[in-house]
Design an enzyme around this catalytic site. Sequence first.
Site, PDB file in Angstrom:
ATOM      1  N   GLY A   1      31.023  53.003 104.974  1.00 22.98           N
ATOM      2  CA  GLY A   1      30.213  53.403 104.501  1.00 22.98           C
ATOM      3  C   GLY A   1      29.400  53.737 103.471  1.00 22.98           C
TER       4      GLY A   1
ATOM      5  N   HIS B   1      31.937  49.048  93.097  1.00 21.32           N
ATOM      6  CA  HIS B   1      30.372  49.430  92.078  1.00 21.32           C
ATOM      7  C   HIS B   1      30.738  49.455  90.886  1.00 21.32           C
ATOM      8  CE1 HIS B   1      28.134  51.040  95.709  1.00 21.32           C
ATOM      9  NE2 HIS B   1      28.926  51.573  96.724  1.00 21.32           N
TER      10      HIS B   1
ATOM     11  N   GLY C   1      31.831  60.314  97.110  1.00 19.79           N
ATOM     12  CA  GLY C   1      32.096  59.286  96.046  1.00 19.79           C
ATOM     13  C   GLY C   1      31.120  59.041  95.493  1.00 19.79           C
TER      14      GLY C   1
ATOM     15  N   PRO D   1      25.593  64.421 101.427  1.00 20.31           N
ATOM     16  CA  PRO D   1      26.568  64.307 100.771  1.00 20.31           C
ATOM     17  C   PRO D   1      27.504  63.120 100.512  1.00 20.31           C
ATOM     18  CG  PRO D   1      27.028  65.330 102.966  1.00 20.31           C
ATOM     19  CD  PRO D   1      25.570  64.604 102.760  1.00 20.31           C
ATOM     20  N   GLY D   2      27.969  63.209  99.958  1.00 22.09           N
ATOM     21  CA  GLY D   2      28.948  61.326 100.135  1.00 22.09           C
ATOM     22  C   GLY D   2      30.592  62.338  99.075  1.00 22.09           C
TER      23      GLY D   2
ATOM     24  N   HIS E   1      36.337  51.437  97.230  1.00 24.10           N
ATOM     25  CA  HIS E   1      34.935  51.527  97.087  1.00 24.10           C
ATOM     26  C   HIS E   1      34.238  51.712  95.875  1.00 24.10           C
ATOM     27  CE1 HIS E   1      31.373  51.822  99.709  1.00 24.10           C
ATOM     28  NE2 HIS E   1      31.387  52.416  98.724  1.00 24.10           N
ATOM     29  N   GLU E   2      34.250  52.842  95.171  1.00 26.89           N
ATOM     30  CA  GLU E   2      33.711  52.976  94.426  1.00 26.89           C
ATOM     31  C   GLU E   2      33.867  52.009  93.070  1.00 26.89           C
ATOM     32  OE1 GLU E   2      31.580  54.415  94.135  1.00 26.89           O
ATOM     33  OE2 GLU E   2      32.108  55.968  96.391  1.00 26.89           O
TER      34      GLU E   2
END
Length: 216
Positions: free
Chosen positions: A129, A176, A68, A65-66, A172-173
């Site tokens: 991470g 990406h 995001g 699981p994450g 972070h997202e």
Amino acid sequence: MRSSLVSGVLSQMGAVVVPPALPAIVQTGDPVLRQRAADVAPEAIGSPEMQRLIASMVEVMRAAPGVGLAAPQIGVSLRVIVVEDRADYQAKLDPEKRRELERTAVPLRVFVNPTLRLIGEARATFFEGCLSVAGYTALVERALEVELEGLDEKGEQQIWSTRGWAARILQHECDHLDGTLYLDRMLTRSFATVENLGNAAYQGNSIDNIRRLLHT
Ligand code: ZN
């Protein structure tokens, strides 16, 4: 639930119909993680393809699981992110650590074509991470507070102001979507395996002490 569903869905030939597998999480080194993802046409958000994309992103994030996931991480170069930080993910963290991280439960949210604004000068440095850099972690400095504007899964405009861990996830997202990984922002000397992060040298140690230990 899935297995009972599968066993109940038999074709006329008697073969079991297996649901399609979840898309794999793309790992660092794949060029799709280094491209600027394309904007989504707002009128396309309601299409079955986009709704399927959003649904599989949520499924992949939860299965990992994450907290995001960005579409490029399943190989789709479009500006879509999903985030969710469930209370049960945080249950194992001690309350003091949770306070330090400013980590609070975040219900599922979908952003299409998001625009991120960093608010104020305050910064926070913690280990983070990435599902696309599996098994590793590093210290990354992030803005403590952000504002995110974009469309939701229905194509409606939304603005979200948040801080702490949620703000870190959003930065972070959104990175990406521009082909940036935390690897580009990390304190390189802090790059560590997740396994090592569990070691005594890190546990119960402040970030300042860890930085001294790692000479970073
Ligand atoms: Zn990531």
